[in-house]
Scaffold this motif. Structure first.
Motif, PDB file in Angstrom:
ATOM      1  N   GLU A 123       0.825  -1.204   0.000  1.00 34.86           N
ATOM      2  CA  GLU A 123       0.000   0.000   0.000  1.00 34.86           C
ATOM      3  C   GLU A 123       0.865   1.262   0.000  1.00 34.86           C
ATOM      4  OE1 GLU A 123       1.017  -1.042   4.183  1.00 34.86           O
ATOM      5  OE2 GLU A 123       0.237  -2.160   2.445  1.00 34.86           O
ATOM      6  N   LYS A 124       2.184   1.110   0.199  1.00 39.94           N
ATOM      7  CA  LYS A 124       3.092   2.267   0.185  1.00 39.94           C
ATOM      8  C   LYS A 124       3.394   2.746  -1.230  1.00 39.94           C
ATOM      9  CE  LYS A 124       5.276   0.719   4.465  1.00 39.94           C
ATOM     10  NZ  LYS A 124       6.518   0.192   5.075  1.00 39.94           N
ATOM     11  N   GLY A 125       3.036   1.937  -2.228  1.00 38.67           N
ATOM     12  CA  GLY A 125       3.246   2.349  -3.616  1.00 38.67           C
ATOM     13  C   GLY A 125       4.645   2.026  -4.119  1.00 38.67           C
ATOM     14  N   TRP A 126       5.095   2.838  -5.063  1.00 41.08           N
ATOM     15  CA  TRP A 126       6.361   2.586  -5.744  1.00 41.08           C
ATOM     16  C   TRP A 126       7.546   2.937  -4.856  1.00 41.08           C
ATOM     17  CZ3 TRP A 126       7.590   0.276 -10.238  1.00 41.08           C
ATOM     18  CH2 TRP A 126       6.565   0.073 -11.174  1.00 41.08           C
ATOM     19  N   GLY A 127       8.500   2.030  -4.811  1.00 37.39           N
ATOM     20  CA  GLY A 127       9.830   2.327  -4.316  1.00 37.39           C
ATOM     21  C   GLY A 127      10.765   2.385  -5.503  1.00 37.39           C
ATOM     22  N   MET A 128      11.452   3.496  -5.675  1.00 35.45           N
ATOM     23  CA  MET A 128      12.400   3.609  -6.794  1.00 35.45           C
ATOM     24  C   MET A 128      13.447   4.653  -6.451  1.00 35.45           C
ATOM     25  SD  MET A 128      10.254   5.655  -9.757  1.00 35.45           S
ATOM     26  CE  MET A 128       8.953   4.467  -9.870  1.00 35.45           C
ATOM     27  N   GLY A 129      14.533   4.609  -7.204  1.00 34.80           N
ATOM     28  CA  GLY A 129      15.663   5.473  -6.904  1.00 34.80           C
ATOM     29  C   GLY A 129      16.526   4.871  -5.808  1.00 34.80           C
ATOM     30  N   ARG A 130      17.426   5.676  -5.277  1.00 32.40           N
ATOM     31  CA  ARG A 130      18.347   5.216  -4.246  1.00 32.40           C
ATOM     32  C   ARG A 130      17.666   5.311  -2.882  1.00 32.40           C
ATOM     33  NH1 ARG A 130      22.855   4.626  -6.799  1.00 32.40           N
ATOM     34  NH2 ARG A 130      23.742   6.708  -6.741  1.00 32.40           N
ATOM     35  N   HIS A 131      17.522   4.169  -2.214  1.00 28.02           N
ATOM     36  CA  HIS A 131      16.953   4.140  -0.869  1.00 28.02           C
ATOM     37  C   HIS A 131      18.057   3.834   0.140  1.00 28.02           C
ATOM     38  CE1 HIS A 131      12.347   3.594  -1.535  1.00 28.02           C
ATOM     39  NE2 HIS A 131      12.874   4.415  -2.418  1.00 28.02           N
ATOM     40  N   LEU A 132      17.864   4.327   1.352  1.00 30.89           N
ATOM     41  CA  LEU A 132      18.805   4.108   2.439  1.00 30.89           C
ATOM     42  C   LEU A 132      18.258   3.016   3.348  1.00 30.89           C
ATOM     43  CD1 LEU A 132      21.474   5.241   3.684  1.00 30.89           C
ATOM     44  CD2 LEU A 132      20.011   6.613   5.184  1.00 30.89           C
ATOM     45  N   TYR A 133      19.050   1.978   3.574  1.00 28.41           N
ATOM     46  CA  TYR A 133      18.640   0.820   4.366  1.00 28.41           C
ATOM     47  C   TYR A 133      19.540   0.688   5.588  1.00 28.41           C
ATOM     48  CZ  TYR A 133      16.363  -0.384  -0.033  1.00 28.41           C
ATOM     49  OH  TYR A 133      15.605  -0.355  -1.182  1.00 28.41           O
ATOM     50  N   ALA A 134      18.933   0.396   6.728  1.00 26.80           N
ATOM     51  CA  ALA A 134      19.703   0.098   7.933  1.00 26.80           C
ATOM     52  C   ALA A 134      20.191  -1.338   7.884  1.00 26.80           C
ATOM     53  CB  ALA A 134      18.832   0.319   9.169  1.00 26.80           C
ATOM     54  N   VAL A 135      21.443  -1.550   8.261  1.00 28.58           N
ATOM     55  CA  VAL A 135      21.990  -2.900   8.408  1.00 28.58           C
ATOM     56  C   VAL A 135      21.603  -3.376   9.808  1.00 28.58           C
ATOM     57  CG1 VAL A 135      24.074  -4.305   8.450  1.00 28.58           C
ATOM     58  CG2 VAL A 135      23.876  -2.412   6.817  1.00 28.58           C
ATOM     59  N   THR A 136      20.677  -4.329   9.876  1.00 27.22           N
ATOM     60  CA  THR A 136      20.109  -4.746  11.162  1.00 27.22           C
ATOM     61  C   THR A 136      20.764  -6.000  11.734  1.00 27.22           C
ATOM     62  OG1 THR A 136      18.373  -5.967   9.997  1.00 27.22           O
ATOM     63  CG2 THR A 136      17.876  -3.693  10.634  1.00 27.22           C
ATOM     64  N   ALA A 137      21.566  -6.675  10.942  1.00 28.00           N
ATOM     65  CA  ALA A 137      22.340  -7.828  11.409  1.00 28.00           C
ATOM     66  C   ALA A 137      23.521  -8.000  10.466  1.00 28.00           C
ATOM     67  CB  ALA A 137      21.497  -9.097  11.451  1.00 28.00           C
ATOM     68  N   ARG A 138      24.573  -8.619  10.965  1.00 28.39           N
ATOM     69  CA  ARG A 138      25.793  -8.778  10.174  1.00 28.39           C
ATOM     70  C   ARG A 138      26.253 -10.232  10.200  1.00 28.39           C
ATOM     71  NH1 ARG A 138      25.701  -3.890  12.370  1.00 28.39           N
ATOM     72  NH2 ARG A 138      26.324  -2.075  11.110  1.00 28.39           N
ATOM     73  N   PRO A 139      25.716 -11.054   9.289  1.00 28.20           N
ATOM     74  CA  PRO A 139      26.295 -12.392   9.134  1.00 28.20           C
ATOM     75  C   PRO A 139      27.771 -12.278   8.765  1.00 28.20           C
ATOM     76  CG  PRO A 139      24.256 -12.133   7.855  1.00 28.20           C
ATOM     77  CD  PRO A 139      24.647 -10.771   8.318  1.00 28.20           C
ATOM     78  N   GLY A 140      28.479 -13.389   8.836  1.00 29.40           N
ATOM     79  CA  GLY A 140      29.916 -13.351   8.613  1.00 29.40           C
ATOM     80  C   GLY A 140      30.342 -12.665   7.327  1.00 29.40           C
ATOM     81  N   PHE A 141      29.589 -12.863   6.256  1.00 26.36           N
ATOM     82  CA  PHE A 141      29.980 -12.270   4.971  1.00 26.36           C
ATOM     83  C   PHE A 141      29.784 -10.756   4.958  1.00 26.36           C
ATOM     84  CE2 PHE A 141      25.612 -13.794   4.595  1.00 26.36           C
ATOM     85  CZ  PHE A 141      24.949 -12.676   4.120  1.00 26.36           C
ATOM     86  N   MET A 142      29.057 -10.201   5.960  1.00 23.14           N
ATOM     87  CA  MET A 142      28.861  -8.753   6.059  1.00 23.14           C
ATOM     88  C   MET A 142      29.639  -8.163   7.231  1.00 23.14           C
ATOM     89  SD  MET A 142      24.863  -8.158   4.996  1.00 23.14           S
ATOM     90  CE  MET A 142      24.994  -6.377   5.168  1.00 23.14           C
ATOM     91  N   GLU A 143      30.628  -8.883   7.711  1.00 26.38           N
ATOM     92  CA  GLU A 143      31.451  -8.365   8.802  1.00 26.38           C
ATOM     93  C   GLU A 143      32.058  -7.026   8.395  1.00 26.38           C
ATOM     94  OE1 GLU A 143      35.292  -9.692  11.567  1.00 26.38           O
ATOM     95  OE2 GLU A 143      34.551 -11.006   9.967  1.00 26.38           O
ATOM     96  N   GLY A 144      31.954  -6.046   9.271  1.00 21.40           N
ATOM     97  CA  GLY A 144      32.500  -4.725   8.985  1.00 21.40           C
ATOM     98  C   GLY A 144      31.564  -3.819   8.209  1.00 21.40           C
ATOM     99  N   ALA A 145      30.346  -4.275   7.907  1.00 21.93           N
ATOM    100  CA  ALA A 145      29.396  -3.435   7.180  1.00 21.93           C
ATOM    101  C   ALA A 145      29.037  -2.205   7.998  1.00 21.93           C
ATOM    102  CB  ALA A 145      28.134  -4.230   6.840  1.00 21.93           C
ATOM    103  N   PRO A 146      28.802  -1.070   7.349  1.00 20.03           N
ATOM    104  CA  PRO A 146      28.424   0.145   8.071  1.00 20.03           C
ATOM    105  C   PRO A 146      26.991   0.049   8.597  1.00 20.03           C
ATOM    106  CG  PRO A 146      28.287   0.513   5.725  1.00 20.03           C
ATOM    107  CD  PRO A 146      28.873  -0.859   5.896  1.00 20.03           C
ATOM    108  N   GLU A 147      26.552   1.095   9.271  1.00 17.64           N
ATOM    109  CA  GLU A 147      25.203   1.101   9.843  1.00 17.64           C
ATOM    110  C   GLU A 147      24.129   1.162   8.768  1.00 17.64           C
ATOM    111  OE1 GLU A 147      24.743   4.121  12.768  1.00 17.64           O
ATOM    112  OE2 GLU A 147      26.197   3.226  14.149  1.00 17.64           O
TER     113      GLU A 147
END
Length: 235
Positions: free
Chosen positions: A114-138
């Protein structure tokens, strides 16, 4: 490692000559990470038969204009393919529609938001860091283009990327062999802009204008692609 790219839709016809098919975008993305990958493409939405996932080294499921709820002849076989790949612990990545159909096949809920279209550059929070994402920013800033969303993730998945617009934007599955994202790290900025402009008339002008302006923000797509490459390499 050989990546079998399951193409579930193609670049819109007005943009195809300039940008090529989706499976080539993924090849370019992985090659830019410096990973030692080889590739094959299966054009599932064109009717090509899906291989036995137990015999594959790794799987990538692309985006698509289709929805998981559409009555198309290739969608139910793809659900079965995903379940078999999960059972066989074949490493598997889904992007956009691939993210949605993986969640749908493995017990989640997907629908048009119901939020409609998502497009363009979106900002996402990193909420967990599995091993392959070690060191990922917030946060990670990555292009997207979608109306459908994973509303309820499968019980076997952990949310690792989220935003107010897309709360379930990244899922890592507990078998440690399945991973999916709603945004598109394979999109170039030029393609994200062209695709947003192509949506004008289907999406509100203010949404399109905001999407096109957002591409001026720095992109973290290369970082997300690098994390995906680590995932396929097992760490």
């Amino acid at each position: 490692m050989k990546l079998t790219i399951i193409q579930t839709g193609d670049v819109p016809a007005p943009l195809r000559e300039r940008f090529g098919p989706y499976h080539q975008m993924f090849r370019a993305m992985f090659e830019a990470t410096g990973g030692d990958f080889t590739y094959e493409a299966v054009l599932a939405s064109d009717g090509e038969a899906l291989p036995d996932p137990a015999g594959l080294e790794a799987i990538v499921i692309t985006g698509s204009p289709a929805g998981v709820y559409d009555d198309l002849p290739w969608i139910e076989p793809l659900r079965g393919f995903i379940r078999a790949a999960y059972a066989a612990a074949t490493p598997m990545l889904g992007i956009c529609f691939g993210h949605q159909i993986m969640a749908d096949a493995l017990g989640g809920e997907v629908r048009k938001s119901e939020k409609g279209w998502g497009m363009g550059r979106h900002l996402y929070a990193v909420t967990a860091r599995p091993g392959f994402m070690e060191g990922a920013p917030e946060t990670l800033s990555v292009a997207c283009s979608h109306q459908d969303q994973v509303i309820v993730p499968p019980e076997t998945a952990e949310v690792i990327l989220a935003s107010d617009f897309t709360p379930n934007a990244g899922l890592a599955y507990r078998n440690q062999k399945a991973l999916s994202f709603q945004p598109h790290p394979e999109f170039s900025d030029d393609y994200a802009v062209a695709l947003a402009e192509l949506r004008r008339g289907r999406a509100p002008d203010e949404v399109v204008d905001r999407a096109m302006a957002s591409i001026a923000k720095p992109s973290d797509s290369a970082d997300l692609a690098r994390y995906i490459g680590r995932f396929f390499k097992g760490g």
